[in-house]
Enzyme design. Structure first.
Site, mmCIF file in Angstrom:
data_model
loop_
_atom_site.group_PDB
_atom_site.id
_atom_site.type_symbol
_atom_site.label_atom_id
_atom_site.label_comp_id
_atom_site.label_asym_id
_atom_site.label_seq_id
_atom_site.Cartn_x
_atom_site.Cartn_y
_atom_site.Cartn_z
ATOM 1 N N THR A 1 -23.348 -43.290 -6.997
ATOM 2 C CA THR A 1 -23.387 -43.618 -8.434
ATOM 3 C C THR A 1 -21.948 -43.589 -8.934
ATOM 4 O OG1 THR A 1 -23.473 -41.366 -9.306
ATOM 5 C CG2 THR A 1 -25.562 -42.305 -8.579
ATOM 6 N N CYS A 2 -21.765 -43.856 -10.234
ATOM 7 C CA CYS A 2 -20.388 -43.852 -10.724
ATOM 8 C C CYS A 2 -19.789 -42.437 -10.709
ATOM 9 C CB CYS A 2 -20.292 -44.479 -12.102
ATOM 10 S SG CYS A 2 -21.434 -43.772 -13.264
ATOM 11 N N ARG B 1 -20.833 -39.934 -8.315
ATOM 12 C CA ARG B 1 -20.933 -39.222 -7.034
ATOM 13 C C ARG B 1 -21.164 -40.164 -5.860
ATOM 14 N NH1 ARG B 1 -23.611 -34.866 -7.632
ATOM 15 N NH2 ARG B 1 -23.604 -34.951 -9.883
ATOM 16 N N SER C 1 -25.015 -33.277 -13.445
ATOM 17 C CA SER C 1 -24.448 -34.511 -14.012
ATOM 18 C C SER C 1 -23.285 -34.207 -14.955
ATOM 19 C CB SER C 1 -25.521 -35.258 -14.808
ATOM 20 O OG SER C 1 -26.549 -35.631 -13.949
ATOM 21 N N ALA D 1 -14.563 -50.069 -39.893
ATOM 22 C CA ALA D 1 -14.532 -50.473 -38.489
ATOM 23 C C ALA D 1 -13.850 -49.399 -37.644
ATOM 24 C CB ALA D 1 -13.813 -51.805 -38.357
ATOM 25 N N GLY D 2 -14.015 -48.146 -38.051
ATOM 26 C CA GLY D 2 -13.414 -47.027 -37.307
ATOM 27 C C GLY D 2 -14.100 -46.861 -35.958
#
Lengths: 435, 273
Positions: free
Chosen positions: A47-48, A50, A108, A189-190
């Site tokens: 996974t991204c 592990r 996680s 638009a922060g």
């Protein structure tokens, strides 16, 4: 037989290393083919956060790990120091615990996130499809899924949002039945406002309006979020039909005053209005929150919920760990009993051989028996042996400590001279179990 | 009679267990307890139905003519509407709020003398009278359900308003759903209540040749109807929703409770119960 986990994760290795091992399905299938002569029980989880190998070893773990490193070297040349720095190795109970914690999302980056269980399931399924999962590894993974489900249903870990944006989504779901048809208006638009709007979009919000002093900025943000741009004045006029307002405008004084909201409120038919004010200084007059059916949360309110939820999560982690420990105990009993199988098999075989021999002698001496009677004698003697051996077998299985169990197995082998048979059966066992 | 008593006692025992399971759910938030509670409730409903069925066989008419029978059928109606509601709304706290009500009426029925069957006026054993009583009991049950869901809305709304959200009220559905369900069950209650009143008026003219408009039970029942009818006028006509309109739901429920119990215990009425 050992259960081993070998790999790296977001704690041990930086993203630059992890991303090198984001392998495609065809890469993984190729890997399975290569590793098959070393072990036929392996699951590869990528996974991204592990990259992990879960496998069974029959005293050849060093060879397997060497093969794994060789394979990974194709994608990124790992130095010895890299391996020492980034990779971890767990075996036995520590490996079970690691797998159970991963599947339950306790390992996680965001504890409690629900995606990991699906990822572990996919990795397991991929290995099953490639015939790389025997009955022992299968059982270990199935038990990990059961444990993960228990953690999800018996604790509140996954229901405790801790980021500001996810808290906003959670609160919205407590007010509105479905977010899809709701009208959301973002003032400003922060970065924080944009992130919150993005989270709401991911929840299926279709009608997202973005109002800003500079129309061009509103327009470009609207394009990226699939929303509709408005000027600030247009936004203020639209409030009457809006369900959720997110404000993050830099203004010295609140621009949404009690009078403004009150005037627009009559058009709303007392529909609930959820206002999230993440502007500093505040964009919304605090008196607005006193109006019926208006739910006003500012950045401090959200931060204090995040703090409470974080504390709650820590408490639930303790409960979750207890659940996992209990499930690992059950798995250990199963694994330990599995180790008894060769001894018990030989034990039964020894007795049955003697029985068969004596019955055969007896029948040869007394020729008067019919085939039906011979079958009856055979059946009777088999039953006697089974009943005699039942109690010692059960007692052997219920011995709690592993050392005591091993001692009893040894005594049993010595007394009944089972060593020869055990050796033979031990050799066969992994293959039997995997069939 | 023995069969009726056995089935009813078992049903009450199951209701008690269901209530205990619902409390355990509230304490632990383990959904298994909620599942157990609903299963026990349904088992109780089946046994309760059998108890009523045996009573029916014994009397030869729908058993809604004595105070005991009214209590047991009311407890049954409450359990039934709760059981049915649990199919439509995932709200475990309903069991917590509702089971005590079912227990109060069923235990009251259990301790009310009922073994002796006394001769009864034939006017009370007609199917029209049975419809009158059953419809009002069902109406009351749905009003109770609406009040329980409305009460949950109240709790949830206050918590969100005061920024006191925590994991216990995370198990509640969204405010909008609670609002819709409250309105739905008030609507069902009002339909049954209206049928009950209509048949009651018809029966009154048939038996007494007149409607006893000063009878406290009649006045109270019409007041309930007016309160819930005005709920819909305000809700649909003036689009008012939320806490403001919940006051009507709760008030209507309290007046309905008074209609059933208060009038019998505190006042003199043409009604037997």
């Amino acid at each position: 037989m050992k259960f081993i986990v070998y790999g790296l994760n977001h704690i041990t290795a930086p993203i630059e290393i992890r991303e090198k091992f984001a392998l495609s399905d065809s890469d993984i299938l190729e890997f399975f083919k290569k590793i098959k002569n070393k072990t036929s029980d392996i699951v590869f989880l990528s996974t991204c956060n592990r990259v992990e190998f879960y496998f069974l070893s029959f005293k050849n773990e060093k060879e397997i790990i060497k093969e794994l490193i060789n394979y990974l070297n194709q994608f990124y040349s790992l130095k010895d120091s890299d391996i020492k720095k980034y990779f971890y190795y767990h075996e036995g109970e520590a490996a079970y615990l690691h797998l159970f914690r991963v599947a339950s999302s306790l390992d996680s980056m965001v504890i409690g996130e629900p995606q990991i269980l699906g990822q572990v399931r996919s990795a397991y399924q991929q290995a099953v499809n490639a015939n790389m999962v025997g009955s022992i590894l299968n059982n270990i993974f199935l038990r990990a899924f059961v444990a993960a489900k228990k953690v999800r249903t018996q604790t509140e870990i996954s229901r405790m949002p801790i980021s500001i944006s996810s808290i906003v989504v959670d609160l919205s779901k407590r007010i509105f039945s479905s977010l899809q048809e709701k009208q959301v208006l973002l003032f400003g638009a922060g970065e924080m406002g944009e992130l919150t709007a993005k989270y709401l979009s991911l929840e299926g919000v279709k009608n997202l309006w973005i109002a800003n002093r500079t129309y061009e900025i509103a327009n470009s943000l609207a394009k990226s979020l699939n929303g509709f741009p408005l000027t600030l004045e247009e936004g203020l006029r639209k409030i009457g039909s809006i369900d959720i307002i997110v404000t993050s405008i830099l203004n010295e004084k609140p621009f949404l005053t009690l009078e403004k909201i009150k005037a627009l409120f009559l058009k709303r038919d007392f529909k609930p209005l959820f206002i999230i004010d993440i502007g500093v200084p505040r964009n919304v007059d605090s008196m607005v929150g006193k109006l019926a059916s208006v739910y006003l949360y500012n950045i401090d309110d959200l931060a204090s919920i995040a703090k409470i939820n974080h504390g709650m999560r820590q408490k639930w982690i303790v409960v979750a760990e207890e659940i996992l420990n209990l499930e690992i105990k059950k798995l250990n009993v199963w694994i330990n009993n599995l180790q008894l199988v060769p001894t018990i098999k030989s034990f039964f075989k020894k007795f049955d051989d003697i029985r068969a021999m004596e019955v055969s002698k007896f029948i040869k001496k007394n020729n008067e028996f019919s085939e039906k009677e011979i079958n009856k004698i055979d059946h009777l003697t088999q039953n006697i042996i089974a009943k005699l051996l039942h109690s010692p077998t059960v007692n052997l299985k219920t011995i709690e400590t592993e050392s005591k169990k091993e001692k009893y197995m040894e005594i049993l082998s010595d007394i009944f001279n089972l060593n020869y048979e055990i050796k033979n059966n031990t050799h066969d066992e992994p293959q039997d179990e995997q069939q | 009679m023995i069969q009726e008593n056995v089935f009813f006692s078992l049903a009450v025992a199951l209701y008690i267990l269901a209530a205990i399971q619902s409390l355990l759910y509230y304490k632990t938030l383990d959904s298994q307890h909620d599942w157990n509670s609903t299963q026990l409730l349904w088992s109780g409903i089946i046994l309760h139905f059998l108890a009523i069925f045996f009573r029916w066989k014994l009397t030869g008419y729908v058993p809604v003519t004595t105070f005991y029978e009214m209590l047991t059928v009311l407890a049954f109606c409450l359990a039934l509407v709760l059981g049915l509601a649990r199919f439509r709304i995932s709200l475990p706290i309903l069991n917590v709020l509702f089971m005590p009500l079912i227990l109060v009426f069923s235990i009251a029925a259990l301790v009310t003398p009922h073994k002796e069957l006394k001769p009864i006026s034939p006017d009370l054993t007609t199917p029209l009278m049975a419809i009158h009583v059953l419809a009002t009991l069902l109406g009351y049950s749905y009003f109770s359900l609406a009040s329980a869901i409305g009460g949950t809305y109240w709790i949830q709304e206050r918590k969100i308003k005061k920024h006191q959200v925590n994991f216990k009220n995370a198990t509640f559905p969204a405010l909008e759903i609670l609002d819709q369900r409250t309105t739905y069950y008030v609507g069902l209650g009002l339909i049954f209540w209206t049928i009950g009143l209509a048949f009651g008026v018809f029966q009154a003219f048939k038996i007494w040749k007149d409607l006893p408009i000063t009878d406290p039970k009649v006045v109270s029942a019409f007041l309930v109807w007016v309160i819930y009818a005005s709920f819909f006028v305000i809700r649909w006509g003036f689009k008012v929703r939320g806490i403001k309109i919940l006051v009507l739901v709760i008030t209507g429920y309290l007046v309905a409770l008074f209609t059933f119990l208060g009038v019998r215990l505190l006042m003199v009425s043409h009604h037997f119960f």
